[in-house]
Design an enzyme around this catalytic site. Structure first.
Site, PDB file in Angstrom:
ATOM      1  N   HIS A 159     -10.126   2.139  -2.435  1.00  0.00           N
ATOM      2  CA  HIS A 159      -9.686   1.383  -1.250  1.00  0.00           C
ATOM      3  C   HIS A 159     -10.808   0.588  -0.605  1.00  0.00           C
ATOM      4  O   HIS A 159     -10.563  -0.330   0.166  1.00  0.00           O
ATOM      5  CB  HIS A 159      -9.093   2.347  -0.212  1.00  0.00           C
ATOM      6  CG  HIS A 159      -7.907   3.092  -0.727  1.00  0.00           C
ATOM      7  ND1 HIS A 159      -6.655   2.538  -0.795  1.00  0.00           N
ATOM      8  CD2 HIS A 159      -7.783   4.336  -1.243  1.00  0.00           C
ATOM      9  CE1 HIS A 159      -5.808   3.425  -1.320  1.00  0.00           C
ATOM     10  NE2 HIS A 159      -6.475   4.525  -1.604  1.00  0.00           N
ATOM     11  N   GLU A 190      -0.978   0.865  -3.580  1.00  0.00           N
ATOM     12  CA  GLU A 190      -0.625   2.284  -3.462  1.00  0.00           C
ATOM     13  C   GLU A 190       0.332   2.387  -2.281  1.00  0.00           C
ATOM     14  O   GLU A 190      -0.068   2.484  -1.137  1.00  0.00           O
ATOM     15  CB  GLU A 190      -1.866   3.158  -3.244  1.00  0.00           C
ATOM     16  CG  GLU A 190      -1.524   4.648  -3.333  1.00  0.00           C
ATOM     17  CD  GLU A 190      -2.670   5.575  -2.983  1.00  0.00           C
ATOM     18  OE1 GLU A 190      -3.697   5.125  -2.440  1.00  0.00           O
ATOM     19  OE2 GLU A 190      -2.531   6.780  -3.242  1.00  0.00           O
ATOM     20  N   GLN A 217      -1.704   8.581   3.895  1.00  0.00           N
ATOM     21  CA  GLN A 217      -0.980   7.316   4.106  1.00  0.00           C
ATOM     22  C   GLN A 217      -0.326   7.343   5.489  1.00  0.00           C
ATOM     23  O   GLN A 217       0.153   8.387   5.930  1.00  0.00           O
ATOM     24  CB  GLN A 217       0.110   7.150   3.036  1.00  0.00           C
ATOM     25  CG  GLN A 217      -0.414   7.053   1.610  1.00  0.00           C
ATOM     26  CD  GLN A 217      -0.647   5.627   1.158  1.00  0.00           C
ATOM     27  OE1 GLN A 217      -0.204   4.664   1.791  1.00  0.00           O
ATOM     28  NE2 GLN A 217      -1.345   5.472   0.048  1.00  0.00           N
ATOM     29  N   HIS A 258       2.224  10.177  -4.734  1.00  0.00           N
ATOM     30  CA  HIS A 258       2.723  10.518  -3.394  1.00  0.00           C
ATOM     31  C   HIS A 258       4.211  10.779  -3.498  1.00  0.00           C
ATOM     32  O   HIS A 258       5.028  10.068  -2.929  1.00  0.00           O
ATOM     33  CB  HIS A 258       2.420   9.394  -2.393  1.00  0.00           C
ATOM     34  CG  HIS A 258       0.980   9.339  -2.015  1.00  0.00           C
ATOM     35  ND1 HIS A 258       0.417  10.189  -1.091  1.00  0.00           N
ATOM     36  CD2 HIS A 258      -0.035   8.556  -2.467  1.00  0.00           C
ATOM     37  CE1 HIS A 258      -0.877   9.926  -0.989  1.00  0.00           C
ATOM     38  NE2 HIS A 258      -1.181   8.942  -1.815  1.00  0.00           N
ATOM     39  N   HIS A 310      -3.711   9.742  -8.826  1.00  0.00           N
ATOM     40  CA  HIS A 310      -4.538  10.874  -8.354  1.00  0.00           C
ATOM     41  C   HIS A 310      -3.871  12.251  -8.425  1.00  0.00           C
ATOM     42  O   HIS A 310      -3.642  12.900  -7.435  1.00  0.00           O
ATOM     43  CB  HIS A 310      -5.188  10.609  -6.991  1.00  0.00           C
ATOM     44  CG  HIS A 310      -4.281  10.291  -5.832  1.00  0.00           C
ATOM     45  ND1 HIS A 310      -3.089  10.923  -5.593  1.00  0.00           N
ATOM     46  CD2 HIS A 310      -4.454   9.417  -4.814  1.00  0.00           C
ATOM     47  CE1 HIS A 310      -2.565  10.440  -4.488  1.00  0.00           C
ATOM     48  NE2 HIS A 310      -3.363   9.525  -3.998  1.00  0.00           N
ATOM     49  N   ASP A 314     -11.032   6.766  -5.531  1.00  0.00           N
ATOM     50  CA  ASP A 314     -10.173   6.742  -4.338  1.00  0.00           C
ATOM     51  C   ASP A 314     -11.023   6.574  -3.074  1.00  0.00           C
ATOM     52  O   ASP A 314     -10.687   7.102  -2.013  1.00  0.00           O
ATOM     53  CB  ASP A 314      -9.334   8.035  -4.257  1.00  0.00           C
ATOM     54  CG  ASP A 314      -8.130   7.893  -3.313  1.00  0.00           C
ATOM     55  OD1 ASP A 314      -7.842   6.772  -2.866  1.00  0.00           O
ATOM     56  OD2 ASP A 314      -7.507   8.919  -3.014  1.00  0.00           O
TER      57      ASP A 314
HETATM   58 FE    FE Z   1      -3.309   8.263  -2.254  1.00  0.00          FE
END
Ligand code: FE
Length: 369
Positions: A53, A120, A132, A183, A204, A261
């Site tokens: 990110h 993502e 998130q 997720h 992930h 990540d």
């Molecule tokens: Fe994530």
């Protein structure tokens, strides 16, 4: 460019001492040295991070082209020759504007390690949101997806149990974009359906998904029993070293992809940062939300590579798979990720402790320590 007396590490042909020559942007010749096994440095395919990110104060959702350049230069020092800036769940306009920055950056720079953008979210499970922002996670909207799929989009993470997923999957795959499951609170059957429709990639693993029970296989059971490839955050925090070793034993090096990540706080001092509109506190190298939820990571890629080697005791050949080739293959990229004649010269030169000495992108040195 010529590399003499190096330990060549190819993810298919394995490890051998020899010399490698590049001409323009490709590997033109490889010679094996017979007899002596002495070498000075290790030559591996350039590292690939499909899930990051941000770093050095730069965040995908707010970056300018200048910021992206700063981030790219930092990643060169980590041996990374291909990466995907990754968004968090956000508004369609914010996501699209990040994708445009990436698109324009690639257009303006003929030599770049930026491969595209990874979305993502925002079509994820609220129950498995991790860090998130719950206010920005939403149900699948095909029209919105269509509007945000510009040419720089390479990878999308989505939860397969959401209504309309099958249609979204078809739409995304038809556009040549890779889909990854993450997720998610899916059942085994949801995961299997997505796999049978052509998605073989997990974001992930096993963070942000329901866990394994012997009478309810769920996401983790599906990932372990079907031939999915898995991203794993290699900081020893998101998954303990023992868990990484366990997954390495079950899935093998062919199915694991190291990711960082990381967030903007990577390679920055302790303090307060932002992630997808939420406050992140970095303390003693550990980023968390205010409620203590682990918020992405702050490790560097070469550190992640060393961690994997330490956690699993893998060979260098296996390390070249998990740090480069597998991630490229998962996105259908075939011209790099190997040290073999005719492949693109994206390389990293390391010392024996796997510290980066030099990074070569498309036949040109982009970092030297
Ligand atoms: Fe994530």
């Amino acid at each position: 460019m010529r590399f003499e007396n190096v330990l060549v590490v190819d993810p298919i042909d394995g490890e051998f001492v020899g010399s490698v020559e590049t001409e323009e942007n490709v590997i033109s010749e490889i010679k094996r040295v017979k007899g002596t096994q002495e070498f000075e440095r290790i030559l591996m395919p350039g590292f690939v991070d499909p899930h990051t990110h941000g770093s050095v104060g730069v965040d995908t959702l707010s970056m300018s082209q200048k910021d992206l350049e700063k981030w790219e230069n930092f990643l060169y020092s980590q041996g990374v020759t291909y990466f995907l800036p990754t968004t968090m769940s956000s508004t369609p306009s914010a996501i699209l504007s990040a994708a445009r920055v990436v698109r324009d950056y690639i257009k303006n720079n003929s030599l770049t390690s930026v491969g595209g953008i990874h979305y993502e979210g925002p079509y994820l499970s609220l129950k498995r949101k991790g860090a998130q922002n719950p206010e920005l996670i939403r149900s699948i909207d095909l029209k919105e997806i269509e509007e945000t799929l510009i040419e720089s989009v390479k990878l999308i993470t989505m939860a397969p149990e959401l209504e309309g997923f099958s249609h979204a999957q078809e739409l995304i795959q038809k556009r040549g974009i890779t889909l990854s499951l993450g997720h998610t609170d899916a059942t085994y059957e949801d995961m299997e359906r997505a796999y049978n429709q052509g998605c073989d990639r997990i974001t992930h693993f096993p963070n942000g998904m329901n866990t394994l029970h012997h009478r309810k296989l769920g996401c983790v059971g599906a990932v372990l029993s079907l031939p999915f490839s898995v991203e794993m955050i290699m900081d020893g925090i998101h998954s303990l070293p023992g868990f990484v070793k366990l997954i390495f034993g079950i899935k093998g090096a062919e199915k694991i992809m190291i990711v960082t990540d990381t967030i903007d706080a990577t390679a920055m001092p302790d303090g307060e940062y932002e992630l997808g509109g939420q406050k992140v506190i970095l303390k003693n190298g550990r980023p968390t939300l205010e409620d203590g939820t682990i918020a992405a990571a702050v490790l560097v890629f070469s550190g992640a590579v060393r961690n994997f080697r330490e956690f699993t005791d893998c060979t260098l050949k296996e390390l070249a798979m998990v740090s480069s080739l597998n991630a490229l293959n998962s996105m259908g990229i075939k011209d790099r990720g190997r040290i073999s004649k005719g492949y693109r010269a994206d390389l990293v030169l390391l010392d024996e402790t796997l510290e980066v000495q030099e990074t070569i992108l498309n036949g040109k040195t982009v970092f030297k320590s």
